[in-house]
Motif scaffolding. Structure first.
Motif, short mmCIF file in Angstrom:
data_model
loop_
_atom_site.label_atom_id
_atom_site.label_comp_id
_atom_site.label_asym_id
_atom_site.label_seq_id
_atom_site.Cartn_x
_atom_site.Cartn_y
_atom_site.Cartn_z
N GLN A 167 50.91 36.84 40.70
CA GLN A 167 50.74 38.21 41.23
C GLN A 167 51.01 39.21 40.10
O GLN A 167 51.68 38.87 39.13
CB GLN A 167 51.80 38.52 42.30
N ASP A 168 50.57 40.47 40.30
CA ASP A 168 50.99 41.52 39.35
C ASP A 168 51.37 42.84 40.03
O ASP A 168 51.60 43.83 39.35
CB ASP A 168 49.93 41.76 38.27
N TRP A 169 51.50 42.85 41.39
CA TRP A 169 51.71 44.15 42.07
C TRP A 169 53.06 44.77 41.76
O TRP A 169 53.23 45.99 41.88
CB TRP A 169 51.47 44.05 43.57
N LEU A 170 54.05 43.97 41.34
CA LEU A 170 55.37 44.53 41.02
C LEU A 170 55.53 44.78 39.53
O LEU A 170 56.61 45.14 39.08
CB LEU A 170 56.46 43.54 41.47
N LEU A 171 54.45 44.54 38.77
CA LEU A 171 54.55 44.56 37.31
C LEU A 171 55.23 45.83 36.78
O LEU A 171 56.20 45.76 36.03
CB LEU A 171 53.15 44.42 36.72
N ASP A 172 54.72 47.00 37.20
CA ASP A 172 55.28 48.24 36.66
C ASP A 172 56.74 48.40 37.07
O ASP A 172 57.59 48.78 36.25
CB ASP A 172 54.45 49.45 37.11
N ALA A 173 57.04 48.11 38.34
CA ALA A 173 58.44 48.24 38.80
C ALA A 173 59.35 47.29 38.03
O ALA A 173 60.46 47.65 37.64
CB ALA A 173 58.51 47.95 40.30
N THR A 178 65.90 50.11 36.29
CA THR A 178 67.20 50.67 35.90
C THR A 178 68.13 50.37 37.07
O THR A 178 67.69 49.97 38.14
CB THR A 178 67.13 52.20 35.73
N GLU A 179 69.43 50.59 36.88
CA GLU A 179 70.40 50.29 37.94
C GLU A 179 70.06 51.06 39.22
O GLU A 179 70.22 50.56 40.32
CB GLU A 179 71.80 50.69 37.46
N ASP A 180 69.55 52.32 39.07
CA ASP A 180 69.28 53.14 40.27
C ASP A 180 67.86 52.96 40.79
O ASP A 180 67.51 53.54 41.80
CB ASP A 180 69.41 54.65 39.93
N ASN A 181 67.05 52.23 40.08
CA ASN A 181 65.65 52.16 40.47
C ASN A 181 65.18 50.71 40.32
O ASN A 181 64.53 50.33 39.38
CB ASN A 181 64.83 53.09 39.56
N LYS A 182 65.59 49.92 41.32
CA LYS A 182 65.36 48.49 41.20
C LYS A 182 64.72 48.02 42.50
O LYS A 182 65.28 48.28 43.58
CB LYS A 182 66.75 47.86 41.05
N PRO A 183 63.56 47.37 42.48
CA PRO A 183 63.06 46.84 43.74
C PRO A 183 64.05 45.81 44.29
O PRO A 183 64.67 45.09 43.50
CB PRO A 183 61.74 46.17 43.36
N TRP A 184 64.22 45.75 45.62
CA TRP A 184 65.25 44.83 46.14
C TRP A 184 64.95 43.40 45.72
O TRP A 184 65.85 42.57 45.59
CB TRP A 184 65.43 44.97 47.65
N PHE A 226 60.61 38.39 32.02
CA PHE A 226 59.84 39.19 31.07
C PHE A 226 60.03 40.67 31.37
O PHE A 226 60.20 41.06 32.52
CB PHE A 226 58.35 38.83 31.15
N GLY A 227 59.95 41.50 30.34
CA GLY A 227 60.11 42.95 30.52
C GLY A 227 61.55 43.36 30.27
O GLY A 227 62.40 42.54 29.95
N LYS A 228 61.80 44.67 30.48
CA LYS A 228 63.12 45.21 30.13
C LYS A 228 64.00 45.35 31.36
O LYS A 228 63.55 45.80 32.40
CB LYS A 228 62.95 46.61 29.53
N GLY A 229 65.27 44.98 31.23
CA GLY A 229 66.25 45.36 32.25
C GLY A 229 66.39 44.41 33.42
O GLY A 229 67.32 44.53 34.19
N GLY A 230 65.46 43.47 33.60
CA GLY A 230 65.53 42.58 34.75
C GLY A 230 66.61 41.51 34.56
O GLY A 230 66.94 41.14 33.43
N VAL A 231 67.15 41.03 35.66
CA VAL A 231 68.11 39.93 35.57
C VAL A 231 67.59 38.69 36.29
O VAL A 231 68.04 37.58 36.03
CB VAL A 231 69.49 40.30 36.15
N LEU A 232 66.64 38.88 37.20
CA LEU A 232 66.12 37.74 37.95
C LEU A 232 64.74 37.35 37.42
O LEU A 232 64.01 38.16 36.86
CB LEU A 232 66.03 38.07 39.44
N ASP A 233 64.38 36.08 37.66
CA ASP A 233 63.14 35.51 37.16
C ASP A 233 61.91 36.25 37.67
O ASP A 233 61.85 36.65 38.83
CB ASP A 233 63.04 34.05 37.59
N ASN A 234 60.91 36.40 36.80
CA ASN A 234 59.61 36.90 37.28
C ASN A 234 58.46 35.98 36.84
O ASN A 234 57.30 36.32 37.01
CB ASN A 234 59.36 38.36 36.86
#
Ligand SMILES: NC(=O)c1ccc[n+]([C@@H]2O[C@H](COP(=O)([O-])OP(=O)(O)OC[C@H]3O[C@@H](n4cnc5c(N)ncnc54)[C@H](O)[C@@H]3O)[C@@H](O)[C@H]2O)c1
Length: 382
Positions: A167-173, A178-184, A226-234
């Motif tokens: 999938q790529d629908w969450l790619l930009d998110a 950031t800590e205040d702007n994180k998809p659940w 992949f990407g910046k700031g994430g802690v969980l697998d994508n």
């Protein structure tokens, strides 16, 4: 038609992704009506949304605890509760309703840990409650056809399974967390230990085991962030060994540019191969040894009776996600009606994904994370 069943929902407020699809699916069947609802959105918006859904104001709640207490005490109890919240709330919400003897339909992944899942299974059994987990892709007519073809021995003994779900629908998110702007889905407190592996990987695991009956013996998994700031697998790659000797490769990704919701599963036997592509779910590719491949079409007369009974419109008129959910609800409503009529229920006989399948999914993603954390080593599934 006998009297309509009554159900409640937790989550699925305005702007939510999947709750509205569940309600639409239930409406297609025309067997049940929504009479109670809970969500955590602000009260004014909640009351408006609930009334718009046709729910009486005194049955619109601000929390699932309040809802379980009030609904569990009513004479005219709901027949089932539908849980469509972020993952963290599945376990406590399901538990609260099972303890009131109310049947549960819960979104996947079922919960965070295998122990929580076993707990839900035990509480359901103790209270005589039925439990479905909405692994929706098992609801497609061609999933039911694939399952029956495997059961009929058409592709013989299964040797390999290849499952992919990019999938790529969450790619930009996911690239701008950031800590205040994180998809659940990327927040361990709400999603659990895994993101793509739990959200998407469990769909592959479930579809394969639902259709083939294969059970995983062990797996080895690598998770990427992949990407910046994430802690969980994508992005996830897993090698699978099934009991009995078959092997598998599962890949899923939330950062695969150019792919919408491209679940594709190929099952290779010693007599033939099945290929299911979710975005073309009205078709199933069936290749038998020594013959040209055939494309089976949903709605065609040659399908097995077990699959044909789920079709709703003639072949060539595509059915999709909502109908797949509706098929799961059709199975679940049949089980509820039989139970109400005093029949003995074996949930596996009805076709909907059971709480055990939910537990298997939870074990799958936890073992994938265990394997990754230990250096992508093989880990056994009990
Ligand atoms: N089967 C599928 O194919 C499929 C597809 C999408 C989502 N899902 C699953 O459905 C669930 C919901 O996902 P979504 O994408 O709709 O999420 P979402 O964020 O779009 O919607 C979640 C809804 O739950 C509400 N909510 C949040 N916390 C709550 C609480 N404590 N009590 C009551 N309501 C609460 C939110 O206000 C919102 O209305 C997830 O578990 C997800 O994995 C499954």
């Amino acid at each position: 038609m006998s009297e309509k069943l009554k159900y409640g929902m937790i989550g699925g407020g305005p702007g939510a992704f999947i709750g509205g699809v569940h309600r639409a699916a239930i409406r297609i069947n025309d067997e049940a009506e929504l009479v109670a609802w809970a969500d955590v959105i602000p009260e004014e918006a909640r009351l408006k949304a609930g009334v718009d859904m046709g729910v009486a104001p005194d049955r619109i709640y601000g929390s699932f605890d309040e809802m379980a207490a009030a609904e569990g005490a009513r004479e005219d109890k709901i027949d089932w509760i539908d849980i469509v919240t972020p993952n963290a709330f599945h376990y406590p919400a399901a538990k609260a309703f099972l303890e009131k003897g109310i049947h549960v339909v819960c979104e996947k992944p079922l919960c965070f840990t295998k122990e929580q899942g076993e707990d839900l299974k035990r509480i359901a059994a103790e209270n005589g409650a039925l439990f479905a987990v909405t692994y929706v892709y098992t609801g497609h007519v061609m999933a039911r056809e694939a399952r029956q073809l495997v059961r009929d021995g058409v592709i013989g003994e299964i040797r390999m399974v290849m499952g992919e779900y990019p999938q790529d629908w969450l790619l930009d998110a996911l690239e701008t967390i950031t800590e205040d702007n994180k998809p659940w889905r990327a927040d361990p407190k709400l999603s659990g230990r895994g993101a793509a592996v739990a959200d998407l990987g469990t769909h592959i695991e479930n579809w394969v085991s639902y259709v083939t009956g294969l059970q995983i013996e062990k797996l080895a998994c690598n998770l990427d962030v992949f990407g910046k700031g994430g802690v969980l697998d994508n992005n996830v790659e897993a090698l699978i060994k099934f009991k009995g000797g078959a092997t598998g490769i599962y890949w899923t990704s939330q950062v695969a540019i150019g792919f919408d919701n491209a679940l594709k599963i190929r099952i290779f036997g010693d007599k033939g191969t099945l290929e299911f592509v979710q975005e073309e779910n009205n078709y199933l590719r069936v290749s038998l040894r020594g013959e040209p491949p055939k494309i089976y079409s949903r709605g065609a007369g040659y399908l097995t009776p077990e699959a044909k009974k789920y079709g709703r419109v003639p072949t060539g008129h595509p059915e999709g996600l909502t109908e797949a959910f509706a098929n799961i609800y059709k199975d679940f409503a049949a089980a509820i009606r039989d139970k109400k009529a005093g029949k003995d229920i074996v949930e596996d006989d009805y076709g909907y994904p059971t709480v055990q399948m939910g537990i298997d999914g939870v074990e799958f993603f936890n073992k994938c994370v265990d394997s990754h954390e230990a250096g992508a080593v093989w880990v056994n599934i009990e």
